[in-house]
Scaffold this active site. Sequence first.
Site, short mmCIF file in Angstrom:
data_model
loop_
_atom_site.label_atom_id
_atom_site.label_comp_id
_atom_site.label_asym_id
_atom_site.label_seq_id
_atom_site.Cartn_x
_atom_site.Cartn_y
_atom_site.Cartn_z
CD GLU A 44 21.74 37.57 19.22
OE1 GLU A 44 22.01 37.88 20.39
OE2 GLU A 44 21.77 38.39 18.27
CG ASP A 118 13.81 37.80 28.55
OD1 ASP A 118 14.52 38.80 28.76
OD2 ASP A 118 12.99 37.73 27.63
CE LYS A 122 7.48 35.26 40.66
NZ LYS A 122 6.36 36.09 40.34
CG ASP A 154 23.94 39.35 33.77
OD1 ASP A 154 23.11 38.94 32.92
OD2 ASP A 154 23.60 40.02 34.76
CB THR A 191 24.78 41.51 23.48
OG1 THR A 191 24.61 41.50 24.90
CG2 THR A 191 25.29 40.15 23.03
CD GLU A 192 22.20 46.02 21.46
OE1 GLU A 192 22.28 44.78 21.57
OE2 GLU A 192 22.02 46.60 20.37
CD GLU A 194 29.19 40.31 26.16
OE1 GLU A 194 28.49 40.02 25.16
OE2 GLU A 194 30.35 39.90 26.30
N1 SAM Z 1 20.41 39.36 23.16
C1 SAM Z 1 20.18 40.75 23.47
C2 SAM Z 1 21.31 41.30 24.29
O1 SAM Z 1 22.10 40.50 24.82
O2 SAM Z 1 21.44 42.53 24.39
C3 SAM Z 1 18.81 40.95 24.17
C4 SAM Z 1 18.68 40.33 25.53
S1 SAM Z 1 17.04 40.57 26.23
C5 SAM Z 1 17.28 40.27 27.91
C6 SAM Z 1 16.20 39.08 25.70
C7 SAM Z 1 15.47 39.25 24.39
O3 SAM Z 1 14.96 37.97 23.99
C8 SAM Z 1 14.27 40.18 24.48
O4 SAM Z 1 14.37 41.17 23.47
C9 SAM Z 1 13.07 39.26 24.25
O5 SAM Z 1 12.01 39.89 23.57
C10 SAM Z 1 13.69 38.15 23.43
N2 SAM Z 1 12.97 36.87 23.53
C11 SAM Z 1 12.53 36.28 24.66
N3 SAM Z 1 11.94 35.11 24.38
C12 SAM Z 1 12.00 34.97 23.03
C13 SAM Z 1 11.55 33.97 22.13
N4 SAM Z 1 10.89 32.88 22.56
N5 SAM Z 1 11.77 34.15 20.81
C14 SAM Z 1 12.42 35.26 20.36
N6 SAM Z 1 12.87 36.23 21.17
C15 SAM Z 1 12.67 36.09 22.49
#
Ligand code: SAM
Length: 213
Positions: A44, A118, A122, A154, A191-192, A194
């Site tokens: 993941e 994420d 933009k 989402d 997930t958190e 979600e």
């Molecule tokens: N998957 C989790 C959830 O659904 O609850 C976390 C979602 S959070 C919006 C996105 C996570 O992806 C963040 O913790 C961020 O640090 C990580 N992330 C973003 N770009 C990444 C990358 N290039 N490699 C590893 N992690 C990354």
Amino acid sequence: MRLRNKPWALDKIAENPHLVVNNPSDWKGKWHQRFGNNNPIHIEIGSGKGRFVSEMAKKHPDINYIGIELQASVIVVALDKAIEANIPNLQLLHINGGQVTDYFEENEVDQIYLNFSDPWPKKKHAKRRLTHEEFLTAYQVVIKPKGSLCFKTDNRGLFEYSLVSFSQFGMILQEVCLDLHAEDESDNVRTEYEEKFSAKGHPIYRVEVKFAN
Ligand code: SAM
């Protein structure tokens, strides 16, 4: 969440090399050896606080799971879950998921999960989206031929962008769902993020795609 909020995070990671792998590039091509079996390897990318990957690992003891997370202050929360779970089929990597080819050999991975990545709304930041062509190119190297990628979000804008990105990359859509929680969820691990967005009434989108090679 910034590291300065958890200045101890890097120390905690270093103290738990059995769970957050030290020098993960040393294990490139040897992940089956590290797990001590030949079970499939599911990763993941952007695993955040780790609920998905730890629950999946508990649910499927015959699959090896690796959670990949960029931020130290976040992966330490996943580390707590891994310590509590105390199971042999879960590992965490504190790395950039865009560099998976530095850590996995060609065809070493059976399945990739991207959950609530994420959105980087933009246009000038499109290259940072985990479903951008540059990431797909890296994923394709490490995933087995016809291996699949599951993506949940989402964020409608990111979902639409990703469907186009997958399609332009020549990937094959296997399943598309526009309201995951309205369906039978017995196979779904939330997930958190979600939970958070579902509680706000957002529909959850899910797509499963295969690489065409
Ligand atoms: N998957 C989790 C959830 O659904 O609850 C976390 C979602 S959070 C919006 C996105 C996570 O992806 C963040 O913790 C961020 O640090 C990580 N992330 C973003 N770009 C990444 C990358 N290039 N490699 C590893 N992690 C990354």
